[in-house]
Design a protein around this motif. Structure first.
Motif, PDB file in Angstrom:
ATOM      1  N   TYR A   9       1.022  -1.322   0.000  1.00  0.00           N
ATOM      2  CA  TYR A   9       0.048   0.090   0.182  1.00  0.00           C
ATOM      3  C   TYR A   9       0.968   1.032  -0.273  1.00  0.00           C
ATOM      4  O   TYR A   9       0.384   2.271  -0.631  1.00  0.00           O
ATOM      5  CB  TYR A   9      -1.073  -0.002   1.139  1.00  0.00           C
ATOM      6  CG  TYR A   9      -2.050  -1.144   1.201  1.00  0.00           C
ATOM      7  CD1 TYR A   9      -2.666  -1.342  -0.212  1.00  0.00           C
ATOM      8  CD2 TYR A   9      -2.286  -1.952   2.072  1.00  0.00           C
ATOM      9  CE1 TYR A   9      -3.586  -2.243  -0.313  1.00  0.00           C
ATOM     10  CE2 TYR A   9      -3.159  -2.995   2.180  1.00  0.00           C
ATOM     11  CZ  TYR A   9      -3.760  -3.205   0.780  1.00  0.00           C
ATOM     12  OH  TYR A   9      -4.702  -4.097   0.632  1.00  0.00           O
ATOM     13  N   LEU A  10       2.047   1.319   0.723  1.00  0.00           N
ATOM     14  CA  LEU A  10       2.965   2.361   0.782  1.00  0.00           C
ATOM     15  C   LEU A  10       3.476   2.624  -0.676  1.00  0.00           C
ATOM     16  O   LEU A  10       3.457   3.697  -1.275  1.00  0.00           O
ATOM     17  CB  LEU A  10       3.971   2.039   1.484  1.00  0.00           C
ATOM     18  CG  LEU A  10       5.207   3.014   1.549  1.00  0.00           C
ATOM     19  CD1 LEU A  10       4.493   4.610   2.190  1.00  0.00           C
ATOM     20  CD2 LEU A  10       6.377   2.799   2.334  1.00  0.00           C
ATOM     21  N   SER A  11       3.663   1.296  -1.625  1.00  0.00           N
ATOM     22  CA  SER A  11       4.145   1.552  -3.048  1.00  0.00           C
ATOM     23  C   SER A  11       2.929   1.949  -3.764  1.00  0.00           C
ATOM     24  O   SER A  11       3.403   2.908  -4.449  1.00  0.00           O
ATOM     25  CB  SER A  11       4.587  -0.039  -3.344  1.00  0.00           C
ATOM     26  OG  SER A  11       5.619  -0.260  -2.742  1.00  0.00           O
ATOM     27  N   SER A  13       0.690   4.053  -2.736  1.00  0.00           N
ATOM     28  CA  SER A  13       0.653   5.562  -2.386  1.00  0.00           C
ATOM     29  C   SER A  13       1.592   6.564  -3.175  1.00  0.00           C
ATOM     30  O   SER A  13       1.483   7.423  -3.506  1.00  0.00           O
ATOM     31  CB  SER A  13       0.749   5.856  -0.991  1.00  0.00           C
ATOM     32  OG  SER A  13      -0.404   5.166  -0.336  1.00  0.00           O
TER      33      SER A  13
END
Length: 168
Positions: A9-11, A13
């Motif tokens: 999810y960080l990627s 984002s």
């Protein structure tokens, strides 16, 4: 290795931020035939093709809202339509279809044509803009095609991130 979902999810984002900057910054993304692509649109559709309903809905809403902001208006049409399209895509792929790259590409083509086409009808053609036909031919057809073709590299990248950062 249970925290890989966070990095996935960080990627996603970070991709949202990168593509927003490419989409919103003048002269950073080349124009083809008088228009620039909506880069966050294929990103949201690619994420929805591999994720569950709630993350798809959230990324659809964020990408749609940022697309609205990049167009110079407030949050509106694309935020609503992309949220609904992404939720529906995720539900359909998790329930009825095999979520492969071909089916995601076909869904993306249909969603891109319909959503940008309806946007043009509502906000350009029906609002009384003179010579709206010329505007559609000179700018919106190329925007639809350019946006759709950007789906393929974005989808390959999202599928790579999803496969390699999956919770095990």
């Amino acid at each position: 290795m249970r925290n890989l979902g966070f990095f996935r999810y960080l990627s996603y984002s970070l991709l949202v931020i990168l593509l927003y900057v490419l989409q919103a910054t003048p002269n950073l993304m080349p124009e083809l035939f008088g228009s620039k692509p909506l880069l966050l649109f294929p990103l949201a559709l690619a994420i929805a093709s591999v994720e569950k309903e709630v993350p798809s809905l959230i990324f659809g809403a964020v990408c749609g809202g940022l697309t609205d902001l990049a167009a110079g208006g407030g949050i509106g049409y694309f935020a609503i339509i992309l949220t609904l399209i992404c939720y529906f895509e995720s539900h359909v792929f998790s329930t009825y279809f095999v979520p492969n790259i071909f089916s995601a590409t076909v869904y993306s083509a249909i969603a891109t044509v319909l959503s940008i086409g309806v946007y043009f009808l509502i906000f350009k053609a029906f609002s009384g803009i003179p010579d709206w036909q010329i505007l559609f031919v000179n700018h919106y057809i190329s925007r639809i095609v350019y946006t759709f073709f950007m789906f393929i590299p974005v989808c390959i990248l999202v599928r790579f991130l999803h496969r390699n950062l999956k919770n095990r």
